[in-house]
Design a protein around this motif. Structure first.
Motif, PDB file in Angstrom:
ATOM      1  N   ASN A  87       2.158   3.068  -2.580  1.00 48.46           N
ATOM      2  CA  ASN A  87       2.994   2.452  -3.717  1.00 48.46           C
ATOM      3  C   ASN A  87       2.336   3.779  -4.783  1.00 48.46           C
ATOM      4  OD1 ASN A  87       3.577   0.698  -5.794  1.00 48.46           O
ATOM      5  ND2 ASN A  87       2.110  -0.730  -4.759  1.00 48.46           N
TER       6      ASN A  87
ATOM      7  N   ALA B  36       2.136   4.835   3.120  1.00 49.20           N
ATOM      8  CA  ALA B  36       1.321   4.382   4.432  1.00 49.20           C
ATOM      9  C   ALA B  36       2.382   4.352   5.655  1.00 49.20           C
ATOM     10  CB  ALA B  36       1.188   2.986   3.506  1.00 49.20           C
TER      11      ALA B  36
ATOM     12  N   ARG C   4      -0.616  -8.793   3.318  1.00 49.23           N
ATOM     13  CA  ARG C   4      -0.650  -7.890   2.731  1.00 49.23           C
ATOM     14  C   ARG C   4       0.235  -8.262   2.017  1.00 49.23           C
ATOM     15  NH1 ARG C   4      -2.712  -3.740   6.144  1.00 49.23           N
ATOM     16  NH2 ARG C   4      -0.742  -3.080   6.380  1.00 49.23           N
TER      17      ARG C   4
ATOM     18  N   LEU D 228      -6.270  -2.412  -5.405  1.00 42.92           N
ATOM     19  CA  LEU D 228      -5.981  -1.007  -5.234  1.00 42.92           C
ATOM     20  C   LEU D 228      -5.815  -0.514  -6.891  1.00 42.92           C
ATOM     21  CD1 LEU D 228      -3.573  -0.903  -2.797  1.00 42.92           C
ATOM     22  CD2 LEU D 228      -6.137  -0.398  -2.070  1.00 42.92           C
TER      23      LEU D 228
ATOM     24  N   SER E 103       0.809  -9.732  -1.730  1.00 38.73           N
ATOM     25  CA  SER E 103       1.083  -8.376  -2.221  1.00 38.73           C
ATOM     26  C   SER E 103       0.379  -8.010  -4.136  1.00 38.73           C
ATOM     27  CB  SER E 103       2.506  -7.945  -2.654  1.00 38.73           C
ATOM     28  OG  SER E 103       3.250  -9.060  -3.260  1.00 38.73           O
TER      29      SER E 103
ATOM     30  N   CYS F 212      -3.497  -7.211  -3.534  1.00 42.74           N
ATOM     31  CA  CYS F 212      -3.659  -6.084  -2.992  1.00 42.74           C
ATOM     32  C   CYS F 212      -3.004  -4.785  -3.976  1.00 42.74           C
ATOM     33  CB  CYS F 212      -2.857  -6.358  -1.768  1.00 42.74           C
ATOM     34  SG  CYS F 212      -2.562  -4.560  -0.979  1.00 42.74           S
ATOM     35  N   VAL F 213      -1.905  -5.044  -4.434  1.00 48.04           N
ATOM     36  CA  VAL F 213      -1.879  -3.985  -5.849  1.00 48.04           C
ATOM     37  C   VAL F 213      -3.219  -4.138  -6.867  1.00 48.04           C
ATOM     38  CG1 VAL F 213      -0.462  -2.651  -7.490  1.00 48.04           C
ATOM     39  CG2 VAL F 213       0.435  -3.867  -5.288  1.00 48.04           C
TER      40      VAL F 213
ATOM     41  N   ILE G 142      -7.627   3.133   3.470  1.00 46.54           N
ATOM     42  CA  ILE G 142      -7.373   2.909   2.427  1.00 46.54           C
ATOM     43  C   ILE G 142      -8.854   2.450   1.698  1.00 46.54           C
ATOM     44  CG2 ILE G 142      -5.694   1.842   0.225  1.00 46.54           C
ATOM     45  CD1 ILE G 142      -3.899   2.985   1.888  1.00 46.54           C
ATOM     46  N   CYS G 143      -9.129   1.451   2.092  1.00 49.08           N
ATOM     47  CA  CYS G 143     -10.369   0.915   2.008  1.00 49.08           C
ATOM     48  C   CYS G 143     -11.606   1.483   2.030  1.00 49.08           C
ATOM     49  CB  CYS G 143     -10.602  -0.402   2.768  1.00 49.08           C
ATOM     50  SG  CYS G 143      -9.945  -1.678   3.241  1.00 49.08           S
TER      51      CYS G 143
ATOM     52  N   TRP H 206      -4.937   1.047   6.640  1.00 46.68           N
ATOM     53  CA  TRP H 206      -5.557   0.286   5.807  1.00 46.68           C
ATOM     54  C   TRP H 206      -7.079   0.232   5.994  1.00 46.68           C
ATOM     55  CZ3 TRP H 206      -4.930  -2.975   1.698  1.00 46.68           C
ATOM     56  CH2 TRP H 206      -6.279  -3.435   1.667  1.00 46.68           C
TER      57      TRP H 206
ATOM     58  N   ILE I 286       0.816  -1.066   0.623  1.00 49.30           N
ATOM     59  CA  ILE I 286      -0.555  -0.167   0.281  1.00 49.30           C
ATOM     60  C   ILE I 286       1.026   1.400   0.021  1.00 49.30           C
ATOM     61  CG2 ILE I 286      -2.146  -1.261   1.324  1.00 49.30           C
ATOM     62  CD1 ILE I 286      -0.782  -0.153   4.022  1.00 49.30           C
TER      63      ILE I 286
END
Length: 406
Positions: free
Chosen positions: A235, A249, A280, A291, A284, A287-288, A259-260, A256, A233
């Motif tokens: 990123n 982050a 995460r 996002l 990853s 997760c990316v 961001i959600c 987290w 996150i």
């Protein structure tokens, strides 16, 4: 802040002149000693086939200075430079140490006549060691030799160059700071000192957090692609209108949930794949991807609003053109107006010095000088009479802007 101090800058190219530019902005009288033909950076745009009155690259590093052109290879020229050093508070040079020692312009030689002199040597690799006399340029000494170039390559990628004078101007800041520390000591003790700045050592400090990890653990993680980040996150994400955003982050799990909420995926707040840093990292790629989909569904303006509403630290990934138009850059004083060397009262925008002194005149004190523009005036300040100056000009020991233009 530095008004009344005299700096003799015996240097070419960018790193040392950049330090001189900072000192000039802060009020010092900076006398630039140029070789026959001038600082090579005067020809920066001529080399590219462009002939312009103002040279923004040269002017950035040399605004507000005086220029005297001296052939220091001659005995008379060498003597004039020594005379200037005797009148100076600071002597700033990027000439390699071996050449300075051979010509009697090293610190040990000059301090005999001026014990209070703060002498700053700015080199590629420092004053000691087997490479002390090697030529130094930022792409080699700062970027490549230090490990910076390798560290910034994503795994499996190839080296790429740093931008123009990136390492030079980072080292300019370091040298200016060292000079100011030397001046404080000299004002207190009456004795100057040698200040040593190098592209290599500045680079190691610049990448200091990674270098500290390397020195302590004996290894360092590679620079990874977006989907393989240790903290996914932390990123970069692209919006629907093709703008990249940098998301920061903070430590722990505090970001987290926000961001959600930002991407409208509150259902993921308690998802065991992602609700811990360990989870995460293990997931990853997924997760990316999530996002990416979330930020990719929003415009930059909408994403900015949602990030701010959820107190997420972030920044747009801007081009230099966008930075030039950024109102915060203007508010921070990041751009100043430099008088044109055309002498017609016009000016142009240029980067500011790195430190602001609110309420003080901390900007450019004038245009960049023409080649040898102040040769006669500087020689007069040393007590030389007009006939002696004419003789020096006629013999080619010194040159003036008037003779150059003629």
């Amino acid at each position: 802040m530095l008004e009344g101090l005299r700096v003799i800058e015996y240097a070419t190219y960018m790193a040392a002149p950049g330090a001189g530019s900072i000192l000039s902005d802060w009020g010092a009288e900076v006398i630039k000693v140029e070789p026959p033909g001038g600082d090579p950076i005067r020809k920066f745009f001529r080399t590219l086939g462009t002939d312009i009155q103002d040279n923004p690259v040269f002017d950035f590093d040399n605004r507000g200075k005086k220029s005297i052109a001296i052939d220091t290879r001659t005995d008379e020229g060498n003597a004039i430079l020594r005379e200037l050093a005797e009148t100076a508070d600071v002597f700033l040079t990027n000439v390699r140490p071996g050449g300075l020692a051979r010509s009697g312009l090293d610190y040990d030689s000059l301090k005999e006549a001026n014990p209070k002199l703060v002498y700053c040597s700015l080199t590629g690799y420092g004053l000691d060691g087997p490479d002390a006399d090697k030529p130094g340029f930022d792409i080699a000494s700062f970027w490549a030799r230090s490990g910076l170039a390798h560290t910034t390559i994503p795994k499996g990628g190839e080296p790429f160059p740093c931008r123009t004078a990136y390492g030079d101007h980072t080292t300019s800041i370091a040298a200016a700071a060292g000079i100011c520390a030397g001046l404080v000591e000299a004002s207190r003790t009456g004795k100057g000192r040698l200040v040593e700045a190098s592209l290599l050592r500045t680079a190691l400090f610049t990448v200091g957090s990674d270098f500290a990890i390397q020195l302590f653990f004996g290894r360092l993680g590679s620079t990874k692609a977006r989907h393989k980040q240790t903290v996914p996150i932390m990123n970069f994400f692209k919006t629907s209108d093709d703008h990249w955003l940098c998301i920061v982050a903070r430590q722990g799990e505090s970001d987290w949930g926000p961001i959600c909420k930002t991407i409208g995926r509150e259902d993921l707040i308690d998802d065991e794949r992602f609700n811990t840093a360990k989870g995460r990292r293990a997931n990853s790629v997924d997760c990316v991807d999530i996002l990416d989909a979330g930020f990719g569904s929003m415009t930059k303006e909408e994403a900015a609003r949602r990030l701010d509403e959820n107190s997420i630290a972030w920044s747009p990934v801007q081009t230099l053109a966008e930075a030039a138009a950024d109102p915060q850059v203007k508010a921070a004083g990041g751009i100043v107006q430099v008088p044109s060397s055309a002498g017609d009262g016009s000016s142009f925008a240029s980067p500011a010095s790195p430190v602001r002194f609110p309420g003080a005149d901390d900007g450019p004190k004038g245009p960049a000088p023409g080649y040898g523009q102040h040769t006669r005036d500087v020689l007069l300040s040393l007590g030389k009479d007009e006939s002696e100056i004419d003789q020096l000009l006629g013999s080619g020991v010194v040159a003036s802007g008037a003779m150059e233009s003629a």
